[in-house]
Design an enzyme around this catalytic site. Sequence first.
Site, mmCIF file in Angstrom:
data_model
loop_
_atom_site.group_PDB
_atom_site.id
_atom_site.type_symbol
_atom_site.label_atom_id
_atom_site.label_comp_id
_atom_site.label_asym_id
_atom_site.label_seq_id
_atom_site.Cartn_x
_atom_site.Cartn_y
_atom_site.Cartn_z
ATOM 1 C CG ASP A 159 -2.226 0.740 0.922
ATOM 2 O OD1 ASP A 159 -2.238 1.599 0.019
ATOM 3 O OD2 ASP A 159 -3.235 0.477 1.604
ATOM 4 C CD GLU A 167 -19.650 7.079 4.280
ATOM 5 O OE1 GLU A 167 -19.520 6.184 5.140
ATOM 6 O OE2 GLU A 167 -20.642 7.134 3.523
#
Length: 876
Positions: A263, A614
């Site tokens: 990542d 979010e």
Amino acid sequence: MKKSILPLILVLVMSCSKEIPVHKDVSKSFEERATHLVSLMTLEEKISQMSYESPAITHLEIPEYNWWNECLHGVARAGIATVFPQAIGMGAMWDKEQMFKIATAVSDEARAKHHEFASRGKRGIYQGLTYWTPNINIFRDPRWGRGMETYGEDPYLTGELGVRYIKGLQGDDPNYFKLIATAKHFVVHSGPEIDRHRFNATPTPYDMLNTYSPHFEKVIKEAGVYSVMCAYNSYNGLPCCGNTELNDLLRNDWGFNGYIVSDCWAIRDFYEKDAHAVTETQQEAAAMAVQAGTDLNCGNTYPALIEAVKNGHITEGELNVSLERLIVARLRLGLFAPEGAVKYESISYDVVDSETHRLLALETARKSLVLLKNENSLLPLNKNVKKVAVIGPNANDLEVLLGNYNGYPSNPVTPLNGIIQKLPNAEVKYAVGCKTAEGLPIFEAVPSAVLFTDESLKENGLNAEYFSNLECEGTALHTQIDGNVDFTWRTTSPFEDINYDQFSARWTGYISVPKTGKYALGGEAFSGMKLYLNDSLLAKREDVHHPKKIYEYVTLEANKPYKIKLEYKQNNTDHAVMQFLWEAPNDSLENEAIQLAKNSDVIILCMGLSPLLEGEEMKVKVDGFSGGDRLDVKLPATQTQLMKQLKKLGKPMVLVLLNGSAVAINWENENIPAIIEAWYPGQAGGTAIADVIFGDYNPAGRLPLTFYKDINDIPEFSDYNMKGKTYRYFEGDPLYEFGFGLSFTTFNYTNFNVPNSNETNKDLTVSVDVTNTGAIAGEEVVQLYTTKLIDDGFNPTRNLVGFKRIFLKVGETKTINFKVTPKQLASVDANYAQVVNNEQLLLSVGGSQPNKELETAQKVITKKVHLIGDTYLINK
């Protein structure tokens, strides 16, 4: 004298005998070719190819390549593309065949875009063929901001949908990939976002085997996914990207033969003091990651491998293993492939944003909608209605159509626009009514009326300068006065003599407002922007990876001039946007909505959440939200307060929720007669919503996660023990259960054929007849569950083991068959082995889960089966 022809013959012989380099010899295996190609590289060249920004190696004819691309629900961040519903919405379809169709369309567009980019010498970020999709983490807690990127809370549903999406992306050619998909984030990764760089996940072996790993195993073994992304967090004490246990699980236990990518900037966490801090230096971190099987670095740590080799932290031979995997991937995408060998190179660019794909996006949005409540069959509404009030902050907001990791549609349809188009003869009016949440602005472009070219405040607009470089340097090529800053250039340039993807702009002037108050000032820019107020930097965004609006609240005095400077740069991307945005004080939002509603026949409410609240590691400054996550599951109070006032009017009300995670709408469920869950529905969301509200489509979506009544009903967010979370372990009373969804028609289940007994090592085959007993045609999601009659306290008592979405005409009956494998019936024993025990199981089939008492519920029938024979060992 006759001239000798010997030299000519020798030249011809030498020419004919010139060997094809091994790495270009298609008679050799990809692995042999990769090994040879790597052998021709210097150490520095090898290491350069192990970072996501891989430079060209000219003498080997290897072009530049950037490994970073996204296609979560359409090709993302690369200009115009078809945008499908956010992943959680695709999960709500419960439709494997549709997932494959979507992925095929997305990969068609991705291939076409790549070849168009390459034809223009463009090989930068978001222009390659390796895609970091899908996110198949388990949405174990509704507070997680990135849960919208997943297919929900169930590993079986996630795995089945993930397999189809990956197959659609990677294609069906035995030699060459259409794209390379990436299963992420491995492993045990689902928030909190604020702690992801230092969090250590320590799941029980039961939870690892039952919940966190089955879907990853499935996409490796059944879909052949060729890339896996390791997660930021640690697993059992070691960062996932530096954890040999996880590499062994992938490669040795499951047979994964692709490459692992970190990542982004996750390996930096190995040595940073406020993160995992398991190494002292970059070179130690880089060596640790490679030795743990992380082949590719999204980030800037792997250049330290040069020093790591010199200092003995790692050998060049170890680097070769990782690099060869990466070269095989590039060869299988078409590097050095003979002309015509890769069939996907012929995909025409006109598939991008094609009419076929637009219709597929609409069909997908329709399939994703979940009807949660329809009291007294209020829906569908009559199209002859005269006056409609559309109210809510999500009614006309492009952001809530797109979610995150999104592309940019050419003709998006918001719910407001969808309803207006549906009712050409009605009076459809709109009021925003309230903020999505207190502290989140209602953005609009700053109007020209408050912008001025100089301090005299006589001429409206801002002084604009456009440059052919990225830093507003030197003399501007063009100057003019722009009335305001609200531009979407896409792939066109502001001026013909400026490249559309390589320019910068600066706007200067003054802002003066008519009313003293608190204003939000900010903007949206794809590549990067800076906003200065009175020569002080107010807000900036330089991250092209997560482009969203930025803003700050400031107090401005009436009629006072404030100096404004905006700078924008457009750097090698195919989507150019620059907007100077604000929110001016407005105390009349609620009153405007109430007055509109009073004069209307029906109220359609568009509420929910926002990708500005979010998402991934966000800097959100709103109560109830933290770092992209939620602190509660309630709908923000601003929205419920407004709906309570509107309820007093006694008008018919329909609530449409647009959000990426479960919301506790307890008051709404008791007081509003019709409720639709629409998620972040993509470019055609507004049309799909109007189709359901007014009866042109019969909804059949199902919830891919549990909607809880209260956050106190589940354990702490940071608790990765599954007990008490998701339908498989939750013992409370949910607001809406996993698998729930209503229809405008009714279905009946009969002839549920289940054997009385079944050997533990054999597939269990069952069938059921489903009949449309209602007055209109529609789809049904047939769901098969197993329930253990004895709860051992460690394994889930209930499991989804089969599902199929079917269409039935009025009165039509179809027989649906399911095959349940021994592995689906297994439990994890005290030795952490998966075994099928001699026991009695309850099987349930219907359009939802059975109720808690395990009695025959409406649309659900149950039968028991005895598992007999020797206890069957699956694996350890």
